[in-house]
Design a protein around this motif. Structure first.
Motif, mmCIF file in Angstrom:
data_model
loop_
_atom_site.group_PDB
_atom_site.id
_atom_site.type_symbol
_atom_site.label_atom_id
_atom_site.label_comp_id
_atom_site.label_asym_id
_atom_site.label_seq_id
_atom_site.Cartn_x
_atom_site.Cartn_y
_atom_site.Cartn_z
ATOM 1 N N PRO A 33 0.814 -1.217 0.000
ATOM 2 C CA PRO A 33 0.000 0.000 0.000
ATOM 3 C C PRO A 33 0.850 1.270 0.000
ATOM 4 C CG PRO A 33 -0.863 -1.559 1.586
ATOM 5 C CD PRO A 33 0.467 -2.093 1.134
ATOM 6 N N ALA A 34 1.991 1.241 0.699
ATOM 7 C CA ALA A 34 2.861 2.425 0.731
ATOM 8 C C ALA A 34 3.341 2.780 -0.670
ATOM 9 C CB ALA A 34 4.055 2.176 1.651
ATOM 10 N N LEU A 35 3.724 1.778 -1.454
ATOM 11 C CA LEU A 35 4.174 2.024 -2.822
ATOM 12 C C LEU A 35 3.040 2.555 -3.685
ATOM 13 C CD1 LEU A 35 6.390 -1.161 -3.304
ATOM 14 C CD2 LEU A 35 7.208 1.209 -3.295
ATOM 15 N N ILE A 36 1.847 2.035 -3.474
ATOM 16 C CA ILE A 36 0.684 2.511 -4.230
ATOM 17 C C ILE A 36 0.379 3.952 -3.870
ATOM 18 C CG2 ILE A 36 -1.810 2.217 -4.569
ATOM 19 C CD1 ILE A 36 -1.383 -0.803 -4.244
ATOM 20 N N ILE A 92 -0.984 -13.644 -13.376
ATOM 21 C CA ILE A 92 -2.330 -13.162 -13.040
ATOM 22 C C ILE A 92 -2.254 -11.736 -12.516
ATOM 23 C CG2 ILE A 92 -4.314 -13.481 -11.505
ATOM 24 C CD1 ILE A 92 -3.713 -16.488 -11.545
ATOM 25 N N ALA A 93 -1.283 -11.467 -11.656
ATOM 26 C CA ALA A 93 -1.140 -10.146 -11.043
ATOM 27 C C ALA A 93 -0.876 -9.068 -12.079
ATOM 28 C CB ALA A 93 -0.008 -10.167 -10.014
ATOM 29 N N ILE A 94 -0.090 -9.379 -13.089
ATOM 30 C CA ILE A 94 0.259 -8.395 -14.120
ATOM 31 C C ILE A 94 -0.958 -8.043 -14.977
ATOM 32 C CG2 ILE A 94 1.569 -8.102 -16.274
ATOM 33 C CD1 ILE A 94 3.867 -9.584 -14.881
ATOM 34 N N GLY A 95 -1.806 -9.023 -15.211
ATOM 35 C CA GLY A 95 -2.940 -8.785 -16.099
ATOM 36 C C GLY A 95 -4.178 -8.223 -15.421
ATOM 37 N N ILE A 96 -4.163 -8.052 -14.108
ATOM 38 C CA ILE A 96 -5.366 -7.628 -13.403
ATOM 39 C C ILE A 96 -5.505 -6.105 -13.400
ATOM 40 C CG2 ILE A 96 -4.405 -7.384 -11.080
ATOM 41 C CD1 ILE A 96 -6.870 -8.912 -10.049
ATOM 42 N N ASP A 97 -6.728 -5.635 -13.412
ATOM 43 C CA ASP A 97 -7.010 -4.190 -13.366
ATOM 44 C C ASP A 97 -6.551 -3.609 -12.032
ATOM 45 O OD1 ASP A 97 -8.602 -1.706 -14.282
ATOM 46 O OD2 ASP A 97 -9.478 -2.165 -12.333
ATOM 47 N N GLY A 98 -5.952 -2.400 -12.087
ATOM 48 C CA GLY A 98 -5.392 -1.774 -10.892
ATOM 49 C C GLY A 98 -6.407 -1.550 -9.791
ATOM 50 N N ALA A 99 -7.593 -1.050 -10.147
ATOM 51 C CA ALA A 99 -8.625 -0.786 -9.138
ATOM 52 C C ALA A 99 -9.099 -2.083 -8.492
ATOM 53 C CB ALA A 99 -9.797 -0.046 -9.777
ATOM 54 N N ASN A 102 -6.511 -3.283 -6.022
ATOM 55 C CA ASN A 102 -6.591 -2.562 -4.747
ATOM 56 C C ASN A 102 -7.694 -3.109 -3.862
ATOM 57 O OD1 ASN A 102 -4.566 -0.993 -5.760
ATOM 58 N ND2 ASN A 102 -5.740 0.900 -5.878
ATOM 59 N N ARG A 103 -8.836 -3.408 -4.453
ATOM 60 C CA ARG A 103 -9.950 -3.959 -3.675
ATOM 61 C C ARG A 103 -9.605 -5.350 -3.133
ATOM 62 N NH1 ARG A 103 -14.954 -1.361 -4.531
ATOM 63 N NH2 ARG A 103 -14.487 0.868 -4.690
ATOM 64 N N ILE A 104 -8.967 -6.168 -3.981
ATOM 65 C CA ILE A 104 -8.567 -7.503 -3.532
ATOM 66 C C ILE A 104 -7.588 -7.405 -2.376
ATOM 67 C CG2 ILE A 104 -7.291 -9.593 -4.187
ATOM 68 C CD1 ILE A 104 -8.438 -9.262 -7.003
ATOM 69 N N LEU A 105 -6.612 -6.497 -2.493
ATOM 70 C CA LEU A 105 -5.636 -6.305 -1.424
ATOM 71 C C LEU A 105 -6.323 -5.865 -0.139
ATOM 72 C CD1 LEU A 105 -2.754 -6.164 -0.354
ATOM 73 C CD2 LEU A 105 -2.549 -3.883 -1.363
ATOM 74 N N SER A 106 -7.291 -4.976 -0.255
ATOM 75 C CA SER A 106 -8.020 -4.504 0.921
ATOM 76 C C SER A 106 -8.759 -5.653 1.608
ATOM 77 C CB SER A 106 -9.000 -3.407 0.519
ATOM 78 O OG SER A 106 -9.704 -2.924 1.641
ATOM 79 N N SER A 242 -6.067 0.393 9.274
ATOM 80 C CA SER A 242 -6.083 1.754 8.726
ATOM 81 C C SER A 242 -5.794 1.746 7.232
ATOM 82 C CB SER A 242 -5.060 2.634 9.451
ATOM 83 O OG SER A 242 -5.340 2.687 10.834
ATOM 84 N N LEU A 243 -4.773 0.964 6.832
ATOM 85 C CA LEU A 243 -4.412 0.909 5.422
ATOM 86 C C LEU A 243 -5.507 0.244 4.588
ATOM 87 C CD1 LEU A 243 -0.633 -0.074 5.670
ATOM 88 C CD2 LEU A 243 -1.559 2.107 4.903
ATOM 89 N N ALA A 244 -6.164 -0.778 5.147
ATOM 90 C CA ALA A 244 -7.223 -1.462 4.418
ATOM 91 C C ALA A 244 -8.380 -0.530 4.107
ATOM 92 C CB ALA A 244 -7.708 -2.665 5.226
ATOM 93 N N ILE A 245 -8.765 0.275 5.106
ATOM 94 C CA ILE A 245 -9.865 1.221 4.903
ATOM 95 C C ILE A 245 -9.489 2.272 3.853
ATOM 96 C CG2 ILE A 245 -11.211 3.045 6.011
ATOM 97 C CD1 ILE A 245 -10.968 1.402 8.629
ATOM 98 N N LYS A 246 -8.259 2.812 3.965
ATOM 99 C CA LYS A 246 -7.839 3.833 3.018
ATOM 100 C C LYS A 246 -7.708 3.252 1.609
ATOM 101 C CE LYS A 246 -4.426 7.470 2.275
ATOM 102 N NZ LYS A 246 -3.240 8.170 2.796
ATOM 103 N N LEU A 247 -7.162 2.027 1.503
ATOM 104 C CA LEU A 247 -6.957 1.417 0.192
ATOM 105 C C LEU A 247 -8.284 1.117 -0.495
ATOM 106 C CD1 LEU A 247 -4.644 0.430 -1.625
ATOM 107 C CD2 LEU A 247 -4.937 -1.836 -0.615
ATOM 108 N N TRP A 248 -9.296 0.758 0.268
ATOM 109 C CA TRP A 248 -10.603 0.430 -0.310
ATOM 110 C C TRP A 248 -11.202 1.655 -1.000
ATOM 111 C CZ3 TRP A 248 -13.276 -3.963 -1.117
ATOM 112 C CH2 TRP A 248 -14.617 -3.820 -1.480
ATOM 113 N N PHE A 249 -10.989 2.807 -0.419
ATOM 114 C CA PHE A 249 -11.560 4.030 -0.965
ATOM 115 C C PHE A 249 -10.543 4.839 -1.753
ATOM 116 C CE2 PHE A 249 -14.124 3.121 2.818
ATOM 117 C CZ PHE A 249 -15.378 3.064 2.240
ATOM 118 N N PHE A 250 -9.369 4.234 -2.024
ATOM 119 C CA PHE A 250 -8.275 4.955 -2.702
ATOM 120 C C PHE A 250 -8.638 5.297 -4.151
ATOM 121 C CE2 PHE A 250 -4.109 6.405 -3.271
ATOM 122 C CZ PHE A 250 -3.645 5.988 -4.514
#
Length: 250
Positions: A33-36, A92-99, A102-106, A242-250
């Motif tokens: 998340p920090a890199l994102i 799989i990771a390279i071909g996935i949509d960025g948004a 982010n939701r999957i990571l959250s 904290s990061l999960a909440i912020k990343l979901w709405f990033f």
């Protein structure tokens, strides 16, 4: 990408991540998340993070080895299986949509939190090692799929391994950690190959992050195993939530 001083924040973040990844897991839940948040697209952040993980785990392996601790050849068998799976996950990771990434990571971060809060308590007393025969073959199969997940995102995989290895193979906390860092090091090689070939690595930021990750891994690998990790666990719960909440709405 022009250098910005906030990039230096990756060093302390990486140190904490390397330490956490070595003694338990969850460091990627901080660094990715920090890199994102620093402006990297999700696939590029994912690939950049892998360089730090590669050096971090190599450093941790050396740190454990300096204390005379190893689970070879058991860890090598699992590492090879996970290595093969990592190619699938990284593609799989390279071909996935960025948004979507982010939701999957959250979601993964929230699942890790639930595991931390309500997961089974591990009792390492009176366990018998089972690193040959049927338990070994089952572990090899499981770690192939863990390699796919690790190649895809890696976040929280340490917790999964620290649940599987004691209960399936009877490894102590120390030996589970040693096996974990070795396996992650091996399969990360496969992931790095895929991300590098697809030009999904920011090498300057990877270098900065690696300084922190490697330092934290060396410190963590040499830290006493008989530790009270309640403070670390509390810190991880607060930070990751904290990061999960912020990343979901990033």
């Amino acid at each position: 990408m022009a250098f910005q001083y906030e990039y230096l924040l990756l060093i302390p973040i990486g140190f904490i991540a390397g330490f956490l990844n070595t003694i338990a897991g969850g460091g990627t839940l901080l660094t990715l998340p920090a890199l994102i948040f620093l402006g990297l697209p999700a696939p590029l952040a994912n690939g950049t993070n892998r360089i730090a993980i590669l050096i971090q785990t190599f450093t941790a392996v050396k740190g454990f080895k300096s204390k005379g601790i190893s689970t070879y050849p058991f860890s090598l068998y699992l590492g090879i299986s996970a290595f093969l799976g990592s190619f699938i996950g990284a593609k799989i990771a390279i071909g996935i949509d960025g948004a979507l990434f982010n939701r999957i990571l959250s979601i993964i971060m929230i699942m890790v939190l639930l595991t931390l809060l309500f997961g089974p308590k591990k009792n390492y007393a009176d366990i018998v090692e089972k690193t040959t025969g049927k338990p070994l073959y089952i572990a090899i199969g499981i770690f192939f799929f863990l390699g796919i997940y690790g190649g895809f995102i890696n976040a929280g995989i340490g917790f999964l391994m620290l649940i599987i290895l004691p209960y399936l193979n009877g490894l102590s906390l120390l030996k589970s950690n040693v096996t974990k860092v070795f396996v992650v090091w091996i399969y990360t090689i496969g992931a790095v190959i895929v991300f590098a070939l697809e030009d999904k690595i920011n090498y300057p930021l990877a270098f900065i992050l690696t300084i922190g990750n490697a330092s934290g891994a060396w410190f963590g690998s040499r830290w006493s195993v008989k530790k009270d990790d309640k403070v670390i666990k509390l810190f991880l719960i607060i930070t990751v939530s904290s990061l999960a909440i912020k990343l979901w709405f990033f």
